[in-house]
Design an enzyme around this catalytic site. Structure first.
Site, short mmCIF file in Angstrom:
data_model
loop_
_atom_site.label_atom_id
_atom_site.label_comp_id
_atom_site.label_asym_id
_atom_site.label_seq_id
_atom_site.Cartn_x
_atom_site.Cartn_y
_atom_site.Cartn_z
N LYS A 97 36.12 35.69 30.44
CA LYS A 97 34.85 35.20 29.90
C LYS A 97 34.20 36.21 28.95
CE LYS A 97 31.63 34.71 32.95
NZ LYS A 97 30.73 35.87 32.60
N ARG A 173 23.95 30.22 38.02
CA ARG A 173 25.00 30.31 39.02
C ARG A 173 24.75 29.43 40.23
NH1 ARG A 173 26.18 36.85 39.18
NH2 ARG A 173 26.83 37.07 37.00
N ARG A 208 44.15 45.44 37.96
CA ARG A 208 43.22 46.16 37.07
C ARG A 208 43.10 47.63 37.48
NH1 ARG A 208 38.00 42.20 36.46
NH2 ARG A 208 37.76 42.86 38.62
N ARG A 237 39.05 49.73 41.62
CA ARG A 237 37.81 49.37 42.32
C ARG A 237 38.12 49.01 43.76
NH1 ARG A 237 34.06 45.20 39.02
NH2 ARG A 237 33.85 44.53 41.18
N ARG A 248 35.48 36.17 46.53
CA ARG A 248 34.64 36.03 45.34
C ARG A 248 34.93 34.73 44.60
NH1 ARG A 248 36.43 41.59 42.98
NH2 ARG A 248 35.53 40.86 41.00
#
Length: 303
Positions: A97, A173, A208, A237, A248
């Site tokens: 996004k 959201r 990532r 992370r 999530r």
């Protein structure tokens, strides 16, 4: 092969216009139609212009002069310029996004607005909203909707957003947030939904890596570091695990499903699993068609 995007090219890639229901599973049955964006017709109606497919309008508006108090007749006035675009974009974590927002902003000149950025800016500026938000954050609490909605509303109301159009990134959201924006008169022309299969999203997130020196994001498979020295210092992370990303994603899908109840008739689903150029090509077609239909409408009104 990547599709190169230019202002003079027309790309017809399949996309989905939502008609009634939302499904988070690729195998689920949804009431939607796969069509080419250039096949979406724009038809004049008594209430303006409608971009329609299967009975659901993507509305384009033009201005009319107020009705005369002495006559039931009214005069249609064509504006000298096309009304600026008002776009919302939503996508799961790792859907790309952020990349698409940059590409949209670069080509169409829209004001990019992200609630998280607004929140940080208000806190840094020490504004009243920022102070209220900071109090909640320091207590480990979520910032109440009313504070964030107020920040977003004020940013959407600023002259640059009104003159150039806006791109609202990842917001609203929840249904309550969407309802509050609607109450303030903020409705999107298009709600862009980036659709990526869950297994692809999990792979993107789990792979990532962050360079703590430069802040650059790498991926062990799709965007590996340039040197062994960089590779040695990369970090991951703590929440970039398969278990946490699936939680999530579950939250994201639940929130989007609620928001879509207000934006079903202006939702455009975009295949976000292809490369970034092809993702943007789909978005570009939808936005270009909308602008062309508005220009055509102004021309027909002025004739």
């Amino acid at each position: 092969m990547a599709t190169m995007i230019s202002s003079s090219s027309t790309v017809n890639l399949p996309m989905t216009v939502k008609t009634n229901s939302f499904s988070t599973s690729p195998s689920s049955s949804i009431n939607s139609k796969h069509i080419l964006p250039s096949q979406l017709p724009c038809t004049p109606t008594n209430h303006g212009l409608s971009l329609r497919y299967d009975g659901n309008p993507l509305r384009c508006r033009h201005r009319r002069s107020p009705q005369s108090t002495n006559s039931a007749n009214f005069q249609v006035l064509a504006s000298a310029t096309v009304e600026p675009l008002k776009i919302m974009i939503s996508g799961a974590p790792a859907s790309g996004k952020g990349t698409q927002c940059e590409l949209i902003k670069e080509k169409y000149g829209l004001v990019h607005i992200a609630a998280g950025d607004l929140l940080r800016a208000e806190i840094a500026a020490g504004s009243e909203n920022g102070k209220r938000a900071k109090e909640h954050m320091e207590k480990g609490q979520l910032v109440p909707d009313e504070i964030v909605v107020t920040m977003v509303k004020e940013r959407l109301s600023q002259p640059d957003s009104q003159e150039n159009g806006w791109l609202l990134d990842g917001y609203p959201r929840s249904l309550s947030q969407a309802t509050a924006l609607k109450k303030y008169g903020f409705q999107p022309d298009l709600f862009i939904l980036l659709e990526v299969p869950e297994d692809t999203l999990v792979e993107r997130v789990v792979g990532r890596r962050l360079d703590p020196v430069t802040g650059k994001i790498y991926h062990v498979k799709y965007s590996p570091p340039e040197t062994d020295e960089i590779a040695a210092r990369l970090t991951k992370r703590f929440d970039d695990t398969e278990e946490k990303v699936k939680l999530r994603l579950k939250t994201h899908h639940h929130n989007v499903e609620a928001v879509l109840s207000l934006y079903e008739d202006v939702t455009v689903e975009v295949n976000g699993s292809v490369n970034k150029e092809d993702v943007f090509a789909q978005i570009d077609v939808a936005l270009t068609n909308l602008l062309e239909q508005r220009k055509s409408a102004l021309g027909s009104l002025a004739a």
